[in-house]
Design an enzyme around this catalytic site. Structure first.
Site, PDB file in Angstrom:
ATOM      1  N   ASP A   1       0.810  -1.217   0.000  1.00 34.95           N
ATOM      2  CA  ASP A   1       0.000   0.000   0.000  1.00 34.95           C
ATOM      3  C   ASP A   1       0.846   1.272   0.000  1.00 34.95           C
ATOM      4  O   ASP A   1       2.071   1.224   0.180  1.00 34.95           O
ATOM      5  CB  ASP A   1      -0.960   0.001   1.206  1.00 34.95           C
ATOM      6  CG  ASP A   1      -0.305  -0.473   2.504  1.00 34.95           C
ATOM      7  OD1 ASP A   1       0.929  -0.351   2.618  1.00 34.95           O
ATOM      8  OD2 ASP A   1      -1.016  -0.959   3.394  1.00 34.95           O
TER       9      ASP A   1
ATOM     10  N   ASN B   1      -7.450  -3.485  14.372  1.00 30.69           N
ATOM     11  CA  ASN B   1      -8.839  -3.748  13.985  1.00 30.69           C
ATOM     12  C   ASN B   1      -8.954  -4.897  12.985  1.00 30.69           C
ATOM     13  O   ASN B   1     -10.002  -5.111  12.394  1.00 30.69           O
ATOM     14  CB  ASN B   1      -9.477  -2.479  13.394  1.00 30.69           C
ATOM     15  CG  ASN B   1      -8.787  -2.019  12.113  1.00 30.69           C
ATOM     16  OD1 ASN B   1      -7.844  -2.649  11.635  1.00 30.69           O
ATOM     17  ND2 ASN B   1      -9.249  -0.922  11.541  1.00 30.69           N
TER      18      ASN B   1
ATOM     19  N   HIS C   1      -7.226  -5.169  10.138  1.00 32.79           N
ATOM     20  CA  HIS C   1      -6.979  -4.868   8.723  1.00 32.79           C
ATOM     21  C   HIS C   1      -5.717  -5.575   8.233  1.00 32.79           C
ATOM     22  O   HIS C   1      -4.800  -5.857   9.004  1.00 32.79           O
ATOM     23  CB  HIS C   1      -6.956  -3.356   8.438  1.00 32.79           C
ATOM     24  CG  HIS C   1      -5.772  -2.605   8.914  1.00 32.79           C
ATOM     25  ND1 HIS C   1      -5.796  -1.245   9.157  1.00 32.79           N
ATOM     26  CD2 HIS C   1      -4.503  -2.982   9.201  1.00 32.79           C
ATOM     27  CE1 HIS C   1      -4.612  -0.848   9.549  1.00 32.79           C
ATOM     28  NE2 HIS C   1      -3.806  -1.879   9.584  1.00 32.79           N
TER      29      HIS C   1
ATOM     30  N   GLU D   1      -9.695  -2.144   5.488  1.00 35.73           N
ATOM     31  CA  GLU D   1     -10.321  -1.938   6.791  1.00 35.73           C
ATOM     32  C   GLU D   1     -11.543  -2.842   6.948  1.00 35.73           C
ATOM     33  O   GLU D   1     -12.052  -3.384   5.960  1.00 35.73           O
ATOM     34  CB  GLU D   1     -10.739  -0.460   6.911  1.00 35.73           C
ATOM     35  CG  GLU D   1      -9.597   0.544   6.737  1.00 35.73           C
ATOM     36  CD  GLU D   1      -8.633   0.606   7.925  1.00 35.73           C
ATOM     37  OE1 GLU D   1      -8.597  -0.332   8.737  1.00 35.73           O
ATOM     38  OE2 GLU D   1      -7.892   1.607   8.029  1.00 35.73           O
TER      39      GLU D   1
HETATM   40  P1  PGA Z   1       2.290  -1.950  12.530  1.00 35.26           P
HETATM   41  O1  PGA Z   1       1.076  -1.910  11.535  1.00 35.26           O
HETATM   42  O2  PGA Z   1       3.245  -2.951  11.978  1.00 35.26           O
HETATM   43  O3  PGA Z   1       2.843  -0.570  12.539  1.00 35.26           O
HETATM   44  O4  PGA Z   1       1.751  -2.376  13.854  1.00 35.26           O
HETATM   45  C1  PGA Z   1       0.544  -3.096  11.056  1.00 35.26           C
HETATM   46  C2  PGA Z   1      -0.708  -2.802  10.286  1.00 35.26           C
HETATM   47  O5  PGA Z   1      -1.404  -1.827  10.626  1.00 35.26           O
HETATM   48  O6  PGA Z   1      -1.017  -3.550   9.356  1.00 35.26           O
END
Ligand code: PGA
Length: 248
Positions: free
Chosen positions: A67, A135, A137, A142
């Site tokens: 992304d 959450n 995702h 999302e």
């Molecule tokens: P993080 O993010 O590695 O910074 O915890 C993971 C994500 O949100 O997919």
């Protein structure tokens, strides 16, 4: 889904790097799906080290990132282009023309998504590195994103904006949209390597193992993929009561 339990972040990163290296060595033209955020930083450090020790070359590796924020240029320190260059690509022998990250400054986001998705279909990702949001995702898909989604533009959830604001001067600077590989795009990867570390992810980890498969918790779809390895540390596994499926 294989769940591998490790002690901590360092061990998770090391284990993930070993799996990636082992696979790259077996493939003539490996394609990696890459993630950003705090979780894979240790993996990239370890891969750089292995490259410096001549254990691995990335010459023939092609990469696709999950992304990118919309509206940020490639040299914006908060863009995922910048993250990937500084934390990984600048330190290895990858051919720059083999690197693919969605263009957050594209003039036509619809076309950018179609083009990006077509490249992925043509190249087929061998190993997709994934993190998980609190959450649930995956990428920036999302809760509520259709499982049949392909690469698309998303409106970031409030909780994601909040979580990612730690990288920005203030929360107003966090972009509210991003381009992300879709869930179906991610699921077409041959193998998925999901890294989960820390107590903040403990609830998501518990839900990943025990929730029904539902678009309300995007990562639950991974239960339907035939080749997923989850490497989770002890803090991330703290809320999982039944550890019979976990390889410790
Ligand atoms: P993080 O993010 O590695 O910074 O915890 C993971 C994500 O949100 O997919």
């Amino acid at each position: 889904m294989d769940i591998i339990c490790v002690n901590d972040y360092e061990e998770m990163s090391e284990k993930a790097a070993s799996i990636v290296v082992e696979h790259i060595k077996q493939l003539s033209k490996p394609t990696l799906g890459l993630a950003t955020g705090s979780t894979p930083e240790g993996l990239y450090k370890s891969l750089i080290q292995k490259y410096q020790q001549n254990q691995i070359s990335f010459k023939d590796v092609t990469t696709f990132n999950l992304d990118e924020y919309t509206g940020l240029s490639k040299d914006d320190p908060n863009s995922y282009h910048y993250y990937m260059s500084h934390r990984f690509f600048d330190h290895i022998d990858i051919n720059p023309s083999h690197i693919h990250i969605p263009n957050g400054k594209a003039s036509d986001f619809g076309q950018e998504c179609i083009k990006y998705d077509e490249y992925i279909r043509k190249n087929k990702i061998d190993i997709q590195i994934l993190g998980i949001g609190e959450n649930g995702h995956i990428g920036f898909n999302e809760p509520g994103t259709p499982f049949a989604s392909r690469t698309h533009v998303v409106e970031l959830a409030e909780s994601t904006i909040q979580a990612n604001s730690r990288y920005f001067k203030n929360i107003e600077e966090v972009p509210t949209k991003a381009i992300t590989m879709g869930i179906e795009t991610i699921m077409e990867s041959n193998m998925i390597l999901l890294l989960v570390s820390g107590e903040k992810k403990a609830e998501a980890m518990e839900r990943l193992l025990n929730d029904n498969v539902s678009e309300d918790f995007p990562a639950s779809i991974l239960q339907r993929h035939g080749n997923v390895k989850v490497i989770a540390d002890k803090k991330a596994l703290a809320k999982v009561k039944d550890l019979t499926r976990v390889l410790c």
